[in-house]
Design an enzyme around this catalytic site. Sequence first.
Site, PDB file in Angstrom:
ATOM      1  N   CYS A   1       0.828  -1.206   0.000  1.00 61.22           N
ATOM      2  CA  CYS A   1       0.000   0.000   0.000  1.00 61.22           C
ATOM      3  C   CYS A   1       0.866   1.261   0.000  1.00 61.22           C
ATOM      4  O   CYS A   1       0.449   2.292  -0.542  1.00 61.22           O
ATOM      5  CB  CYS A   1      -0.944  -0.001   1.190  1.00 61.22           C
ATOM      6  SG  CYS A   1      -0.131   0.013   2.802  1.00 61.22           S
TER       7      CYS A   1
ATOM      8  N   HIS B   1      -2.393   1.598   7.242  1.00 68.15           N
ATOM      9  CA  HIS B   1      -2.727   1.470   5.822  1.00 68.15           C
ATOM     10  C   HIS B   1      -2.727   2.851   5.190  1.00 68.15           C
ATOM     11  O   HIS B   1      -3.191   3.834   5.793  1.00 68.15           O
ATOM     12  CB  HIS B   1      -4.099   0.812   5.650  1.00 68.15           C
ATOM     13  CG  HIS B   1      -4.492   0.617   4.215  1.00 68.15           C
ATOM     14  ND1 HIS B   1      -3.853  -0.271   3.386  1.00 68.15           N
ATOM     15  CD2 HIS B   1      -5.467   1.206   3.470  1.00 68.15           C
ATOM     16  CE1 HIS B   1      -4.418  -0.239   2.192  1.00 68.15           C
ATOM     17  NE2 HIS B   1      -5.391   0.657   2.221  1.00 68.15           N
TER      18      HIS B   1
END
Length: 618
Positions: free
Chosen positions: A58, A433
């Site tokens: 990510c 994230h």
Amino acid sequence: MPDKPLTVLTYAASASLAAVALVYFFNPNQLIDGDSFTSSTSHRKKGIVGLVNPANDCFINSVLQSLVSLSDLRLFLIREVYRRELGDAAIYTSVPEKDAQGKDVNTTELVSLQCGEVTQGLKSILDQLNERPIYKKSISAQSFIGVLEHAFGLRISRAQQDAQELLQIVAERLSEEYHAAKQARQRHRERLRGDTGERVDSPPQSDEWKPEAQDLDPSAVASKPPAPIAAADESTVELEEGFPLEGQTEARVECQHCHFVPKPTPTNFVMLNLMVPQKGTATLNECFDAHFKTEYIDDYKCDRCRLGHAIETLEEEMTFAKSDEQKGIIQSKIKRVQEALDVDPEKPPERVQLPDIQHAPKRKVARHVQVIKFPKILVIHLSRSMFDPGTCSQKNWAKLSFPEKLPIGGILNRRNYKLLGMVTHRGTHNSGHYETFRRQHLHSPKSRPHVKDSSRTHSASATPNLANQPSPPTSGKFLPNANSREESSNSVERSSFSANESPGASTTSSSPPSTRPSSSAAVVGKECQPPPSAKRSSHNPAPDQPTSVLSPPAEPKPSPPAFARYSASLNLTRFRRKKTSSDRWWRISDERIKECSTLDVLDMQKDVYMLFYEMEKD
């Protein structure tokens, strides 16, 4: 009879499929770039290309997606890649024996920098992300990861990594490749100058081709001739475009005792690192004020104060000198120190040994940092790390408000920036994230500034073609078998709706006119079509009632009220300008894509981590 409903349904389904096929054929981007479609959420997610996340990627995906909407970066990549491809390959494969400092050169590393390995890899992946798919599509960033691993000779770990560190490495590498290629071109010019024995100045940079808005198509770029490489002076070479993420700052230090200001040294940067205040709420302006505020430093060794202390020390030694020869030597030293003090205090005098720097006086100085070269793309990293010696590092959860339009600089050197991208981080200091917010930004040649709505195919205002305009009648009576350019005033009125309408077939007074619909009917609509053949009769008591096509033609006479009546019957609500796509954003989390607005982006105050601003053109 039983088959009649089935036949009707079959015809209806066939007509629907044909309509969908026509819409897709003539305007396939309607459901991609349009702002007026009201499809479901699943269709809205099919606007851009996503990136798969096989193993904690990510941080890579967020950096790549944030770079897609930066048009100046795309121009830079196109220019540098095609400059290397269209130029002589020997320019970028030849390396000098020694560098500017006289040290040995790593041939493999320098050739990789001059050839732009990471530049080509980044352009390739951004071109794939700039595609406009008509279905949900995701690609892998593994190709770009392989380019980075080959360029640095290291393997990128898939553990929890920082997106800011990756962007810093990539941006610094792009800057190094640009400057290495620039120096290679300069060495080639110097070799040409030495071989020919004369100076051949290259044309100014403004005359050389560089990719503009209409040259972003790779096929169009490839058709451009390469710029001539010839010997040029330094002033001409420095005018070429630089790396858009690169700016310069300088730190000015002023002694509070003697007010001496040393010569500041410019420092290049590709990213501004700002600390988020450790409080509940803060603003981006507070972060800038804390970074560029005047800082006072104690125990600083000022060069001017050191020379003044040296003069005082020599004068004290001269009082203890016993012979005139010793006094003469000390006076000559004082004279040299005084000359250095008057000319350049930073340059110590020759043949004079100054007192030990440990005995020099300590002063208080004021340090101020300012931007002297504004980058085209301003990348801001908001550091949320809080370091505590007693415990481990923690994340600063302060809410930070930031503007969409960011002015930077003073009154005389003001620059305005517009927010085009943002990276957010959700989680703790050690894990979490990354997500990307990216503005829907149409790059050239995709953007069409002459069109009212980027999602429509009609033009904002059509320029009438005077060559196709009907000629005025030569007489007041209707002439049979006349050319179609000498039509009645109704044809003149129809030409107001369609400037490029082709003339119809010739008519006579006995034969009926053609029933083929004109091009104005497609634009104006059935309800506002003017009479197709002739004017209404003067004895017609109802002006709004259409005249039969078999009625005899009347004398051609302009009728402004009739044109006003047709204009009033237009459904103007269809032609109102829709909401522009500048407020349209994409929230990207790897493969998951969701549409959002500017208010949603500005509301991410708790998770904002990196901001991408682009300088507005004047």
